[in-house]
Design an enzyme around this catalytic site. Structure first.
Site: not given
Length: 370
Positions: A170, A301, A348
């Site tokens: 990830d 973000y 994951h």
């Protein structure tokens, strides 16, 4: 380098239990299952166990079994585990977690790496990403994967490692690849874990990729269907954090049930091998006690608004695909000579779902590298 121990004040533990007692639950709609998020009966059960059955002090002691430190890099406090092997042939290995995770992901992996029954041993360095766990609070904006990779290169320099391997999945996979691109003189190899759904999710951000796939080809059709599902059904958590992290963060740091639901949903959707409640709640507790729900969202973000993707790795590359199917080979830009291993189960969080298999693959890949 400052020695560190996890010592959450009892007042914080008591406050968590009080908040879990005073939850204001929404009304449940019948017969919706997981289609609209975490089912309330499932979440109530988890919250009740977190309040009455989960032993934070035991999990805290487990974390404190491993030497931990903090240091300041680029103005940011960075927390990391540094577990050295007694084996004279041990090789340094930098491992980086992803989202929504923490260094607790590696608790069942460290032992088999540091002291294996056979095969290659490692000295393990496991940092907490900036804004996650005890690498909080954030010192400011801009903690992208590229900036993190540069910090990790500095961390390994400070630790005195001339040669080291990197591993992650990830976000941790992206950071590891960038470390290898930034520091090829010292990195022996880069090892990344992925799965079909993560690969498809990443593919949604690659410009023009969908246009290059043939909808009449069955494998391409499967990829296109997964990309479309991620865009329309599964990406809401990322969309709000990529655009309104401050708004989302207010709920994540004020409501433990919100933080629990936010992470429990992903553990349910992104695993196919069991992860027990204590493992899940250790991760959730680390987010709760450190306020990392908000700061992690800010780093997501920053990455979404960044063009800093670093240099591609030019060192040997290894890939471990969990829950493998034929789609991943088409989505992952692996060199022809890359180490490639496929596992039928796991997704994951392989360090938690299948630590023995992951440790074996790391030994196989890094063993011959110098």
């Amino acid at each position: 380098m400052n020695p560190f121990r996890v010592e959450i004040p009892q007042a914080d533990v008591d406050d968590l239990r009080r908040r879990l007692t005073d939850v204001r639950w929404p009304a449940a709609l019948p017969d919706t299952g997981w289609t609209r998020g975490v089912p309330l009966d499932h979440l109530r059960e988890l919250a009740d166990y977190w309040r009455t059955g989960f032993d934070w002090r035991a999990r805290e002691a487990e974390l404190n079994r491993y030497p931990q430190f903090t240091t300041e890099i680029d103005g940011q406090r960075i927390h990391f585990l540094h577990v050295r092997s007694d084996r004279p042939d041990a090789k340094p290995l930098l491992v980086t977690h992803g989202y929504p995770s923490s260094v607790a992901e590696f608790l069942t992996l460290i032992g088999p790496l540091v002291d294996p029954a056979e095969g290659q041993a490692f000295h393990v360095v496991a940092p907490s990403l900036a804004g996650y766990g005890f690498s909080t609070p954030l010192s400011g904006t801009g903690w992208t994967m590229g900036r993190t990779a540069r910090a990790w290169v500095e961390l390994m320099r400070r630790l005195g490692y001339e040669r080291y391997g990197v591993h992650g999945g990830d976000i941790g996979g992206g950071v590891s690849g960038m470390v290898a691109g930034l520091d090829p003189e010292h990195v022996t190899g880069a090892h990344v874990v992925t799965d079909p759904f993560t690969a498809a999710a990443v593919a949604t951000f690659i410009p023009g990729l969908a246009d290059r796939l043939d909808g009449d080809d069955p494998v391409d059709k499967l990829i296109l269907d997964r990309i479309e599902r991620f865009r329309t059904e599964d990406s809401g958590y990322l969309a709000i954090q990529n655009t309104r992290p401050q708004t989302m963060g207010c709920g994540l740091v004020d409501s433990p049930v919100m933080q629990l639901a936010w992470i429990a949903e992903k553990f349910e959707e992104w695993t196919d091998l069991p992860i027990d409640r204590d493992q899940l709640l250790t991760t959730v507790s680390l987010y709760w006690f450190t306020g990392a729900g908000a700061s992690a969202a800010h780093t997501l973000y920053d990455q979404a608004h960044s063009a800093d993707w670093g240099a591609p790795p030019v060192v040997p590359q290894g890939f471990a695909v969990f829950g493998a199917d034929e789609t991943v080979r088409r989505l992952v830009p692996a060199p022809a000579d890359a180490h490639w291993t496929e596992f039928p189960r796991g997704r994951h969080f392989p360090a938690m779902e299948a630590p023995a298999e992951l440790a074996a693959d790391l030994r196989t890949f890094f063993g011959p590298l110098t």
